[in-house]
Scaffold this motif. Structure first.
Motif, PDB file in Angstrom:
ATOM      1  N   ARG A 221       2.969  -3.789  15.859  1.00 16.34           N
ATOM      2  CA  ARG A 221       3.759  -3.012  16.814  1.00 16.34           C
ATOM      3  C   ARG A 221       5.192  -3.526  16.932  1.00 16.34           C
ATOM      4  O   ARG A 221       6.060  -2.829  17.449  1.00 16.34           O
ATOM      5  CB  ARG A 221       3.066  -3.014  18.172  1.00 16.34           C
ATOM      6  N   ALA A 222       5.427  -4.748  16.437  1.00 20.06           N
ATOM      7  CA  ALA A 222       6.781  -5.309  16.466  1.00 20.06           C
ATOM      8  C   ALA A 222       7.527  -5.098  15.152  1.00 20.06           C
ATOM      9  O   ALA A 222       8.664  -5.533  15.007  1.00 20.06           O
ATOM     10  CB  ALA A 222       6.717  -6.794  16.789  1.00 20.06           C
ATOM     11  N   CYS A 223       6.891  -4.421  14.183  1.00 26.23           N
ATOM     12  CA  CYS A 223       7.517  -4.217  12.880  1.00 26.23           C
ATOM     13  C   CYS A 223       8.587  -3.136  12.922  1.00 26.23           C
ATOM     14  O   CYS A 223       8.459  -2.130  13.635  1.00 26.23           O
ATOM     15  CB  CYS A 223       6.456  -3.828  11.847  1.00 26.23           C
ATOM     16  N   ASN A 224       9.620  -3.339  12.138  1.00 22.42           N
ATOM     17  CA  ASN A 224      10.662  -2.331  11.969  1.00 22.42           C
ATOM     18  C   ASN A 224      10.195  -1.238  11.006  1.00 22.42           C
ATOM     19  O   ASN A 224       9.224  -1.423  10.270  1.00 22.42           O
ATOM     20  CB  ASN A 224      11.927  -2.989  11.398  1.00 22.42           C
ATOM     21  N   PRO A 225      10.874  -0.076  11.000  1.00 21.21           N
ATOM     22  CA  PRO A 225      10.559   0.935   9.983  1.00 21.21           C
ATOM     23  C   PRO A 225      10.650   0.350   8.572  1.00 21.21           C
ATOM     24  O   PRO A 225      11.526  -0.466   8.283  1.00 21.21           O
ATOM     25  CB  PRO A 225      11.631   2.007  10.216  1.00 21.21           C
ATOM     26  N   GLU A 226       9.709   0.731   7.719  1.00 25.92           N
ATOM     27  CA  GLU A 226       9.589   0.269   6.335  1.00 25.92           C
ATOM     28  C   GLU A 226       9.275  -1.225   6.226  1.00 25.92           C
ATOM     29  O   GLU A 226       9.496  -1.839   5.181  1.00 25.92           O
ATOM     30  CB  GLU A 226      10.839   0.614   5.514  1.00 25.92           C
ATOM     31  N   ALA A 227       8.727  -1.792   7.291  1.00 27.87           N
ATOM     32  CA  ALA A 227       8.304  -3.192   7.231  1.00 27.87           C
ATOM     33  C   ALA A 227       7.054  -3.324   6.368  1.00 27.87           C
ATOM     34  O   ALA A 227       6.358  -2.344   6.082  1.00 27.87           O
ATOM     35  CB  ALA A 227       8.049  -3.729   8.631  1.00 27.87           C
ATOM     36  N   ARG A 228       6.778  -4.566   5.960  1.00 30.91           N
ATOM     37  CA  ARG A 228       5.565  -4.891   5.216  1.00 30.91           C
ATOM     38  C   ARG A 228       4.810  -5.960   5.997  1.00 30.91           C
ATOM     39  O   ARG A 228       5.403  -6.968   6.369  1.00 30.91           O
ATOM     40  CB  ARG A 228       5.890  -5.430   3.814  1.00 30.91           C
ATOM     41  N   ILE A 229       3.534  -5.717   6.251  1.00 28.87           N
ATOM     42  CA  ILE A 229       2.717  -6.698   6.949  1.00 28.87           C
ATOM     43  C   ILE A 229       1.624  -7.190   6.009  1.00 28.87           C
ATOM     44  O   ILE A 229       0.893  -6.398   5.416  1.00 28.87           O
ATOM     45  CB  ILE A 229       2.140  -6.144   8.277  1.00 28.87           C
ATOM     46  N   LEU A 230       1.558  -8.504   5.821  1.00 31.55           N
ATOM     47  CA  LEU A 230       0.649  -9.127   4.875  1.00 31.55           C
ATOM     48  C   LEU A 230      -0.616  -9.594   5.591  1.00 31.55           C
ATOM     49  O   LEU A 230      -0.561 -10.445   6.489  1.00 31.55           O
ATOM     50  CB  LEU A 230       1.324 -10.327   4.215  1.00 31.55           C
ATOM     51  N   ALA A 231      -1.754  -9.036   5.204  1.00 32.66           N
ATOM     52  CA  ALA A 231      -3.045  -9.478   5.731  1.00 32.66           C
ATOM     53  C   ALA A 231      -3.532 -10.632   4.851  1.00 32.66           C
ATOM     54  O   ALA A 231      -4.070 -10.415   3.760  1.00 32.66           O
ATOM     55  CB  ALA A 231      -4.039  -8.327   5.737  1.00 32.66           C
ATOM     56  N   ILE A 232      -3.316 -11.870   5.322  1.00 31.60           N
ATOM     57  CA  ILE A 232      -3.610 -13.071   4.540  1.00 31.60           C
ATOM     58  C   ILE A 232      -5.011 -13.593   4.825  1.00 31.60           C
ATOM     59  O   ILE A 232      -5.697 -14.111   3.950  1.00 31.60           O
ATOM     60  CB  ILE A 232      -2.574 -14.171   4.849  1.00 31.60           C
ATOM     61  N   GLY A 233      -5.447 -13.487   6.087  1.00 36.66           N
ATOM     62  CA  GLY A 233      -6.761 -13.997   6.469  1.00 36.66           C
ATOM     63  C   GLY A 233      -7.029 -13.714   7.930  1.00 36.66           C
ATOM     64  O   GLY A 233      -6.217 -13.098   8.631  1.00 36.66           O
ATOM     65  N   PHE A 234      -8.185 -14.199   8.410  1.00 34.94           N
ATOM     66  CA  PHE A 234      -8.634 -13.855   9.753  1.00 34.94           C
ATOM     67  C   PHE A 234      -9.171 -15.105  10.452  1.00 34.94           C
ATOM     68  O   PHE A 234     -10.344 -15.184  10.820  1.00 34.94           O
ATOM     69  CB  PHE A 234      -9.699 -12.758   9.683  1.00 34.94           C
ATOM     70  N   ALA A 235      -8.286 -16.090  10.657  1.00 36.16           N
ATOM     71  CA  ALA A 235      -8.700 -17.355  11.258  1.00 36.16           C
ATOM     72  C   ALA A 235      -9.224 -17.175  12.670  1.00 36.16           C
ATOM     73  O   ALA A 235     -10.003 -18.005  13.156  1.00 36.16           O
ATOM     74  CB  ALA A 235      -7.524 -18.336  11.260  1.00 36.16           C
ATOM     75  N   SER A 236      -8.834 -16.104  13.333  1.00 40.68           N
ATOM     76  CA  SER A 236      -9.325 -15.832  14.682  1.00 40.68           C
ATOM     77  C   SER A 236     -10.784 -15.403  14.684  1.00 40.68           C
ATOM     78  O   SER A 236     -11.434 -15.388  15.731  1.00 40.68           O
ATOM     79  CB  SER A 236      -8.484 -14.734  15.338  1.00 40.68           C
ATOM     80  N   GLY A 237     -11.290 -15.021  13.519  1.00 41.98           N
ATOM     81  CA  GLY A 237     -12.645 -14.490  13.427  1.00 41.98           C
ATOM     82  C   GLY A 237     -12.721 -13.005  13.705  1.00 41.98           C
ATOM     83  O   GLY A 237     -13.803 -12.405  13.630  1.00 41.98           O
ATOM     84  N   ASP A 238     -11.591 -12.366  13.983  1.00 41.76           N
ATOM     85  CA  ASP A 238     -11.544 -10.941  14.336  1.00 41.76           C
ATOM     86  C   ASP A 238     -10.765 -10.188  13.256  1.00 41.76           C
ATOM     87  O   ASP A 238      -9.564 -10.367  13.114  1.00 41.76           O
ATOM     88  CB  ASP A 238     -10.868 -10.785  15.702  1.00 41.76           C
TER      89      ASP A 238
END
Length: 319
Positions: A221-238
């Motif tokens: 929700r904090a990303c700018n238009p045309e941003a890229r978000i990398l899903a690296i892992g899930f250390a939170s368990g969620d």
């Protein structure tokens, strides 16, 4: 030899006496001097990792040591060569056999603890930010879990690539470590609103997320238009569920990333990245942060440090 093994997924791993292995065709045998621990080792011990072998097996994905034998048909590196290798397993032992084509010689002045801490953490961040997200100089990079094994390297490499880096971690002590790695702005995940703080700083062009859960949602929700978000892992368990309508409205890309997967379908990406990282290390541009170095008989303690998030940077075991 001694090895830290999983015998069943219903019982904790334990230190056992095992037969010293002999290298088969295509393998080298290594006297292991250091093994870097990873969150994936925790998942593997529970049978939850995507590449978990069938028990019994020895934990430990990335190692550094000295070649002491070559399998049939293998011409090098010669015995006595100091090397680093990503084996995927087998590293928490005094000796191990690994694919010869994954072995990379290391400089004589590089400590084994640094070498064992370099491959996955730095490799993940370098390939993710450079090859996958194509981070550009001047862009804003948001790093979640910024004091962890991979997060801290993302801060360091992001700065090397010319980004403005926002580091998010839990507690001021961990944020101070991220600041020393080059972070420009700090967010305490315990007390601050990630989304609002990042937006007040101008938003993120690339978000690096090894945490998942609510932090992924806030970063998206904090990303700018045309941003890229990398899903690296899930250390939170969620594992977050991604609202596709948010991607559509902002033209945001969510990029799944698994460093080890490239060894199967495009290994040149990994080898080229490791060459770059070793060159940067030789120039003094990167330096692995190792918070704990423990002997093999304390490997379980090392895994607990990861599980409880009590470590920063890497935990290394020295057989």
């Amino acid at each position: 030899m001694r090895a830290f093994q999983i015998e069943t997924f219903d019982t904790p791993p334990r230190l056992v006496e095992a037969t010293t292995p002999e290298p088969v065709k295509g393998e080298i045998r290594l006297r292991i001097h250091a093994c870097g621990l990873n969150f994936a080792d925790l998942l593997m011990s529970q049978g939850k990792y995507q590449d978990t072998p069938t028990p019994p097996f020895t934990l430990g994905m990335e190692v550094a040591g000295v070649v002491d034998a070559l399998g049939p048909g293998v011409t090098g590196p010669a015995p006595g060569t100091r090397v680093v290798v990503f084996g995927g397993r087998g590293g928490l032992a005094e000796t191990g056999c690994f694919p010869a084509d994954r072995v990379t010689p290391i400089p004589d002045d590089m400590p084994f603890t640094d070498a064992a801490a370099l491959q996955i953490a730095y490799g993940t961040s370098h390939v993710a930010l450079d090859h996958k997200a194509r981070l550009k100089p001047g862009e804003t990079l948001l790093v979640l879990g910024a004091a962890g094994g991979v997060g801290l390297t993302a801060v360091e490499i992001g700065k090397l690539m010319g980004a403005r880096v926002i580091a998010c971690a839990r507690g001021r002590d961990k944020l101070e470590i991220a600041a020393r790695a080059g972070a420009d702005h700090l967010i305490d995940a315990r007390t601050e609103d990630i989304r609002e703080t990042v937006k007040a700083l101008g938003g993120a062009d690339v978000a690096y997320d090894p945490v998942g859960g609510d932090q992924f949602t806030a970063a998206l929700r904090a990303c700018n238009p045309e941003a890229r978000i990398l899903a690296i892992g899930f250390a939170s368990g969620d594992v977050p569920q991604i609202p596709a309508n948010h991607l559509l409205v902002k033209n945001v890309d969510v990029l799944g990333f698994y460093w080890g997967g490239y060894l199967k379908f495009r290994p040149s990406v990994i080898t080229q990245s490791l060459t770059t990282l070793l060159d940067w290390y030789g120039q003094g541009l990167i330096k692995p942060h190792v918070s704990h170095v423990l002997p093999l008989d304390r490997a379980a303690e090392g895994l607990e440090l990861l599980r409880s998030r009590a470590s920063t940077g890497k935990v290394v075991i020295t057989p």
